[in-house]
Write a protein that holds these residues in place. Structure first.
Motif, PDB file in Angstrom:
ATOM      1  N   MET A   5       7.601  -8.105  16.017  1.00 27.45           N
ATOM      2  CA  MET A   5       6.966  -9.333  15.561  1.00 27.45           C
ATOM      3  C   MET A   5       7.917 -10.162  14.698  1.00 27.45           C
ATOM      4  SD  MET A   5       3.397  -9.722  13.422  1.00 27.45           S
ATOM      5  CE  MET A   5       3.934  -8.555  12.196  1.00 27.45           C
ATOM      6  N   ASN A   6       8.640  -9.494  13.810  1.00 29.91           N
ATOM      7  CA  ASN A   6       9.573 -10.216  12.943  1.00 29.91           C
ATOM      8  C   ASN A   6      10.730 -10.808  13.734  1.00 29.91           C
ATOM      9  OD1 ASN A   6       8.064  -9.795  10.631  1.00 29.91           O
ATOM     10  ND2 ASN A   6       9.075  -7.849  10.191  1.00 29.91           N
ATOM     11  N   VAL A   7      11.223 -10.080  14.737  1.00 33.11           N
ATOM     12  CA  VAL A   7      12.301 -10.611  15.580  1.00 33.11           C
ATOM     13  C   VAL A   7      11.805 -11.832  16.349  1.00 33.11           C
ATOM     14  CG1 VAL A   7      13.737 -10.122  17.605  1.00 33.11           C
ATOM     15  CG2 VAL A   7      13.597  -8.467  15.758  1.00 33.11           C
ATOM     16  N   GLN A   8      10.583 -11.765  16.866  1.00 33.11           N
ATOM     17  CA  GLN A   8      10.020 -12.909  17.584  1.00 33.11           C
ATOM     18  C   GLN A   8       9.911 -14.121  16.668  1.00 33.11           C
ATOM     19  OE1 GLN A   8       6.419 -10.978  18.824  1.00 33.11           O
ATOM     20  NE2 GLN A   8       7.291 -10.321  20.783  1.00 33.11           N
ATOM     21  N   ARG A   9       9.477 -13.895  15.451  1.00 36.58           N
ATOM     22  CA  ARG A   9       9.371 -15.009  14.495  1.00 36.58           C
ATOM     23  C   ARG A   9      10.738 -15.579  14.147  1.00 36.58           C
ATOM     24  NH1 ARG A   9       4.831 -12.151  10.730  1.00 36.58           N
ATOM     25  NH2 ARG A   9       3.037 -12.959  11.883  1.00 36.58           N
ATOM     26  N   ILE A  10      11.715 -14.722  13.958  1.00 38.89           N
ATOM     27  CA  ILE A  10      13.066 -15.187  13.615  1.00 38.89           C
ATOM     28  C   ILE A  10      13.639 -16.025  14.757  1.00 38.89           C
ATOM     29  CG2 ILE A  10      15.438 -14.408  13.259  1.00 38.89           C
ATOM     30  CD1 ILE A  10      14.207 -12.065  11.612  1.00 38.89           C
ATOM     31  N   ILE A  11      13.488 -15.552  15.986  1.00 36.77           N
ATOM     32  CA  ILE A  11      13.994 -16.306  17.131  1.00 36.77           C
ATOM     33  C   ILE A  11      13.297 -17.661  17.229  1.00 36.77           C
ATOM     34  CG2 ILE A  11      14.081 -16.375  19.663  1.00 36.77           C
ATOM     35  CD1 ILE A  11      14.510 -13.317  19.555  1.00 36.77           C
ATOM     36  N   ALA A  12      11.969 -17.655  17.113  1.00 44.98           N
ATOM     37  CA  ALA A  12      11.210 -18.905  17.231  1.00 44.98           C
ATOM     38  C   ALA A  12      11.595 -19.883  16.130  1.00 44.98           C
ATOM     39  CB  ALA A  12       9.713 -18.608  17.186  1.00 44.98           C
ATOM     40  N   ARG A  13      11.652 -19.407  14.914  1.00 43.26           N
ATOM     41  CA  ARG A  13      11.988 -20.301  13.797  1.00 43.26           C
ATOM     42  C   ARG A  13      13.429 -20.785  13.884  1.00 43.26           C
ATOM     43  NH1 ARG A  13       8.654 -16.677   9.450  1.00 43.26           N
ATOM     44  NH2 ARG A  13       6.594 -17.442  10.111  1.00 43.26           N
ATOM     45  N   GLY A  14      14.322 -19.933  14.332  1.00 48.16           N
ATOM     46  CA  GLY A  14      15.712 -20.349  14.507  1.00 48.16           C
ATOM     47  C   GLY A  14      15.854 -21.443  15.548  1.00 48.16           C
ATOM     48  N   LEU A  15      15.103 -21.310  16.647  1.00 48.99           N
ATOM     49  CA  LEU A  15      15.160 -22.348  17.679  1.00 48.99           C
ATOM     50  C   LEU A  15      14.594 -23.670  17.186  1.00 48.99           C
ATOM     51  CD1 LEU A  15      14.202 -20.257  20.826  1.00 48.99           C
ATOM     52  CD2 LEU A  15      16.396 -21.353  20.370  1.00 48.99           C
ATOM     53  N   PRO A  34      14.484 -24.573  24.754  1.00 48.86           N
ATOM     54  CA  PRO A  34      14.224 -23.963  23.447  1.00 48.86           C
ATOM     55  C   PRO A  34      12.792 -24.172  22.950  1.00 48.86           C
ATOM     56  CG  PRO A  34      16.344 -25.054  23.421  1.00 48.86           C
ATOM     57  CD  PRO A  34      15.689 -25.422  24.726  1.00 48.86           C
ATOM     58  N   MET A  35      12.184 -25.307  23.288  1.00 46.94           N
ATOM     59  CA  MET A  35      10.792 -25.519  22.876  1.00 46.94           C
ATOM     60  C   MET A  35       9.867 -24.521  23.566  1.00 46.94           C
ATOM     61  SD  MET A  35      10.449 -29.670  22.743  1.00 46.94           S
ATOM     62  CE  MET A  35       8.792 -29.740  22.085  1.00 46.94           C
ATOM     63  N   ILE A  36      10.092 -24.287  24.845  1.00 49.73           N
ATOM     64  CA  ILE A  36       9.249 -23.341  25.577  1.00 49.73           C
ATOM     65  C   ILE A  36       9.474 -21.921  25.059  1.00 49.73           C
ATOM     66  CG2 ILE A  36       8.852 -22.294  27.833  1.00 49.73           C
ATOM     67  CD1 ILE A  36       9.380 -25.082  29.048  1.00 49.73           C
ATOM     68  N   VAL A  37      10.731 -21.537  24.893  1.00 46.99           N
ATOM     69  CA  VAL A  37      11.037 -20.182  24.403  1.00 46.99           C
ATOM     70  C   VAL A  37      10.448 -19.987  23.005  1.00 46.99           C
ATOM     71  CG1 VAL A  37      12.905 -18.641  23.692  1.00 46.99           C
ATOM     72  CG2 VAL A  37      13.072 -19.898  25.834  1.00 46.99           C
ATOM     73  N   SER A  38      10.606 -20.971  22.146  1.00 47.66           N
ATOM     74  CA  SER A  38      10.065 -20.866  20.797  1.00 47.66           C
ATOM     75  C   SER A  38       8.545 -20.776  20.813  1.00 47.66           C
ATOM     76  CB  SER A  38      10.515 -22.073  19.971  1.00 47.66           C
ATOM     77  OG  SER A  38      10.058 -21.974  18.656  1.00 47.66           O
ATOM     78  N   GLY A  39       7.907 -21.589  21.642  1.00 50.71           N
ATOM     79  CA  GLY A  39       6.450 -21.532  21.750  1.00 50.71           C
ATOM     80  C   GLY A  39       5.966 -20.177  22.220  1.00 50.71           C
ATOM     81  N   VAL A  40       6.633 -19.619  23.220  1.00 49.26           N
ATOM     82  CA  VAL A  40       6.248 -18.291  23.722  1.00 49.26           C
ATOM     83  C   VAL A  40       6.478 -17.232  22.648  1.00 49.26           C
ATOM     84  CG1 VAL A  40       6.866 -16.515  25.403  1.00 49.26           C
ATOM     85  CG2 VAL A  40       6.561 -18.872  26.147  1.00 49.26           C
ATOM     86  N   MET A  41       7.581 -17.323  21.918  1.00 49.92           N
ATOM     87  CA  MET A  41       7.845 -16.356  20.857  1.00 49.92           C
ATOM     88  C   MET A  41       6.781 -16.425  19.759  1.00 49.92           C
ATOM     89  SD  MET A  41      10.367 -14.375  21.299  1.00 49.92           S
ATOM     90  CE  MET A  41      11.228 -14.220  22.825  1.00 49.92           C
ATOM     91  N   TYR A  42       6.367 -17.627  19.393  1.00 49.73           N
ATOM     92  CA  TYR A  42       5.294 -17.770  18.408  1.00 49.73           C
ATOM     93  C   TYR A  42       3.992 -17.170  18.931  1.00 49.73           C
ATOM     94  CZ  TYR A  42       7.734 -20.751  15.041  1.00 49.73           C
ATOM     95  OH  TYR A  42       8.588 -21.238  14.080  1.00 49.73           O
ATOM     96  N   MET A  43       3.689 -17.396  20.215  1.00 53.10           N
ATOM     97  CA  MET A  43       2.473 -16.818  20.794  1.00 53.10           C
ATOM     98  C   MET A  43       2.527 -15.289  20.763  1.00 53.10           C
ATOM     99  SD  MET A  43       1.522 -19.007  24.132  1.00 53.10           S
ATOM    100  CE  MET A  43       1.109 -20.725  24.056  1.00 53.10           C
ATOM    101  N   LEU A  44       3.660 -14.723  21.139  1.00 52.34           N
ATOM    102  CA  LEU A  44       3.800 -13.273  21.133  1.00 52.34           C
ATOM    103  C   LEU A  44       3.697 -12.707  19.722  1.00 52.34           C
ATOM    104  CD1 LEU A  44       6.661 -12.849  23.753  1.00 52.34           C
ATOM    105  CD2 LEU A  44       4.234 -12.315  24.056  1.00 52.34           C
TER     106      LEU A  44
END
Length: 137
Positions: A13-23, A112-122
């Protein structure tokens, strides 16, 4: 263990948040760079440099708003990013972008918007799973 079993993993979960926020922050940085870079190409378009810079600056402000919103409401931020990516694609169709612009926008904005959105959802789904696991125990 079933393949699609819901499990709680704070690390994932933290990795997903870091990736999303970084993007999202990377997108804001790209918009700021575009706003500053507009002044280097005076006379390139029919718009004034201030008008071009205000568009890029406005997009950077929106990215920062989504970032701050994601700190509290990940699901809402995810949907805003997914809908925003669709809006950028519609904007491209309406404006009649050529292949080079589609490539640049796809790599720097839409993707990046799509990847970030999916990461936030996950991450939001994993958060709900962790809350259910903790409530059950």
């Amino acid at each position: 263990m079933p393949l699609f079993a819901r499990t709680c993993s704070y690390d994932r979960m933290n990795v997903q948040r870091i990736i999303a926020r970084g993007l999202v922050l990377g997108g804001a940085a790209i918009c700021v760079a575009a706003a500053v870079g507009v002044f280097a190409r005076l006379g390139y378009t029919t718009n004034t440099p201030i008008a071009d810079a205000s568009i890029s600056g406005g997009l950077a402000a929106l990215a920062i708003v989504v970032f701050v919103l994601s700190l509290y409401y990940e699901s809402l931020a995810a949907w805003l990013l997914i809908v925003g990516a669709g809006a950028v694609a519609v904007w491209g169709v309406v404006m009649g972008w050529d292949g080079g612009i589609w490539t640049a926008m796809g790599l720097l904005v839409i993707g990046p918007m799509i990847v970030s959105g999916v990461m936030y959802m996950l991450a939001a789904q994993t958060q709900k799973t962790c809350e259910m696991v903790e409530a059950a125990s």
